[in-house]
Design a protein around this motif. Structure first.
Motif, PDB file in Angstrom:
ATOM      1  N   VAL A   1      -6.728  30.906 -10.589  1.00  0.00           N
ATOM      2  CA  VAL A   1      -7.611  31.113  -9.452  1.00  0.00           C
ATOM      3  C   VAL A   1      -8.855  31.859  -9.941  1.00  0.00           C
ATOM      4  CG1 VAL A   1      -7.743  32.471  -7.300  1.00  0.00           C
ATOM      5  CG2 VAL A   1      -5.692  31.139  -7.826  1.00  0.00           C
TER       6      VAL A   1
ATOM      7  N   GLY B   1      -9.171  31.374  -0.584  1.00  0.00           N
ATOM      8  CA  GLY B   1      -7.726  31.355  -0.385  1.00  0.00           C
ATOM      9  C   GLY B   1      -7.256  32.653   0.251  1.00  0.00           C
TER      10      GLY B   1
ATOM     11  N   HIS C   1      -5.263  34.787 -12.096  1.00  0.00           N
ATOM     12  CA  HIS C   1      -6.700  34.687 -11.816  1.00  0.00           C
ATOM     13  C   HIS C   1      -7.558  35.226 -12.953  1.00  0.00           C
ATOM     14  CE1 HIS C   1      -6.200  38.908 -10.279  1.00  0.00           C
ATOM     15  NE2 HIS C   1      -7.410  39.047 -10.782  1.00  0.00           N
TER      16      HIS C   1
ATOM     17  N   ARG D   1      -6.040  32.681   3.891  1.00  0.00           N
ATOM     18  CA  ARG D   1      -6.508  31.446   4.534  1.00  0.00           C
ATOM     19  C   ARG D   1      -7.052  31.723   5.941  1.00  0.00           C
ATOM     20  NH1 ARG D   1      -6.089  28.462   0.416  1.00  0.00           N
ATOM     21  NH2 ARG D   1      -4.247  28.430  -0.875  1.00  0.00           N
TER      22      ARG D   1
ATOM     23  N   ASP E   1      -9.707  28.965  -4.188  1.00  0.00           N
ATOM     24  CA  ASP E   1      -8.861  27.862  -4.657  1.00  0.00           C
ATOM     25  C   ASP E   1      -9.569  27.138  -5.791  1.00  0.00           C
ATOM     26  OD1 ASP E   1      -6.655  28.054  -2.886  1.00  0.00           O
ATOM     27  OD2 ASP E   1      -7.858  27.127  -1.302  1.00  0.00           O
ATOM     28  N   THR E   2      -8.811  26.716  -6.775  1.00  0.00           N
ATOM     29  CA  THR E   2      -9.373  25.973  -7.908  1.00  0.00           C
ATOM     30  C   THR E   2      -8.470  24.789  -8.211  1.00  0.00           C
ATOM     31  OG1 THR E   2      -8.284  27.559  -9.366  1.00  0.00           O
ATOM     32  CG2 THR E   2     -10.642  27.883  -8.985  1.00  0.00           C
ATOM     33  N   ALA E   3      -8.461  23.822  -7.303  1.00  0.00           N
ATOM     34  CA  ALA E   3      -7.594  22.653  -7.440  1.00  0.00           C
ATOM     35  C   ALA E   3      -7.880  21.889  -8.732  1.00  0.00           C
ATOM     36  CB  ALA E   3      -7.772  21.730  -6.235  1.00  0.00           C
TER      37      ALA E   3
ATOM     38  N   MET F   1      -1.988  34.431  -2.052  1.00  0.00           N
ATOM     39  CA  MET F   1      -2.076  33.538  -3.199  1.00  0.00           C
ATOM     40  C   MET F   1      -1.192  34.031  -4.350  1.00  0.00           C
ATOM     41  SD  MET F   1      -6.098  32.431  -3.124  1.00  0.00           S
ATOM     42  CE  MET F   1      -5.953  31.033  -4.243  1.00  0.00           C
TER      43      MET F   1
ATOM     44  N   ASP G   1       2.054  32.382  -3.586  1.00  0.00           N
ATOM     45  CA  ASP G   1       1.865  30.948  -3.852  1.00  0.00           C
ATOM     46  C   ASP G   1       2.012  30.672  -5.344  1.00  0.00           C
ATOM     47  OD1 ASP G   1       1.258  30.681  -1.143  1.00  0.00           O
ATOM     48  OD2 ASP G   1      -0.898  30.354  -1.476  1.00  0.00           O
TER      49      ASP G   1
ATOM     50  N   THR H   1     -13.390  27.183  -1.839  1.00  0.00           N
ATOM     51  CA  THR H   1     -12.725  27.561  -0.598  1.00  0.00           C
ATOM     52  C   THR H   1     -11.983  28.875  -0.811  1.00  0.00           C
ATOM     53  OG1 THR H   1     -12.385  25.241  -0.044  1.00  0.00           O
ATOM     54  CG2 THR H   1     -11.017  26.838   1.127  1.00  0.00           C
TER      55      THR H   1
END
Length: 187
Positions: free
Chosen positions: A141, A117, A94, A48, A133-135, A80, A83, A115
């Motif tokens: 990811v 990460g 990923h 980040r 990021d893949t919200a 990540m 996370d 974005t």
């Protein structure tokens, strides 16, 4: 095939115990051989936008044209990977897309609203990677990776060796200096 990124080249799994994961993949699934890098040397790594001293082990193999990556983070530096472990436990963290024109793909992803990460570099400027990021997609990811340098040649060696693997020597340890320190010919 993604119109934005191209074809998926790698699935990356975050694990807590890389030795147990290697045993499962090589003995139960019979995928291999895996090239194990016990201590990956990164040139730099940012989570980040902030430098992070990530320590990790990875193992790489191919199942057909798809590369399988196993990742065990060895410390508690922000990433990540941690996370994902906190939110989901072990598993597919990923999907990676590879490019010989990394900056173009990176800029295209950012322009599309992705974005970063975490990102970093292994083995010099042609060894960059970024995780986005893949919200909108639960859990997994998107990674992009530059394969224009020695990393690409190493990945091709892994794919070639896997194509004729007879089950022997399922785990091949790469030198402790990192993924780029050993030439594919020396594996």
């Amino acid at each position: 095939m993604s119109a934005l990124f191209g074809k998926v080249c790698q699935n990356g799994y975050v694990v807590r115990d890389i030795d147990a994961a290697l045993k499962f993949w090589t003995e139960t699934l019979r995928v291999g051989p895996f090239f194990l890098i016990p201590s990956v040397k990164v040139d730099w790594f940012r989570y980040r936008g902030v430098d992070s001293a990530v320590e990790m082990s990875i193992a790489l193999a191919n199942s057909g044209d798809l590369q399988i990556e196993l990742i065990q983070q060895r410390n508690d530096a922000p990433s990540m990977y941690l996370d994902f472990l906190a939110r989901h436990g072990e598993g597919l963290q990923h999907m990676s897309y590879w490019s010989t024109d990394y900056q173009l793909l990176y800029d295209r992803a950012v322009a599309a609203g992705f974005t970063v990460g975490h990102e970093g570099q292994i083995g010099g400027p042609r060894g960059r990677f970024a995780y986005f990021d893949t919200a909108g997609h639960a859990g997994t990811v998107i990674e992009i990776s530059d394969i224009s340098g020695s990393k690409g040649r190493f990945f091709e060696t892994i794919r070639t060796v896997a194509a004729t693997w007879d089950g022997s020597d399922p785990i091949r340890v790469v030198g402790r200096r990192g993924i780029m320190a050993q030439t594919p010919q020396g594996l």
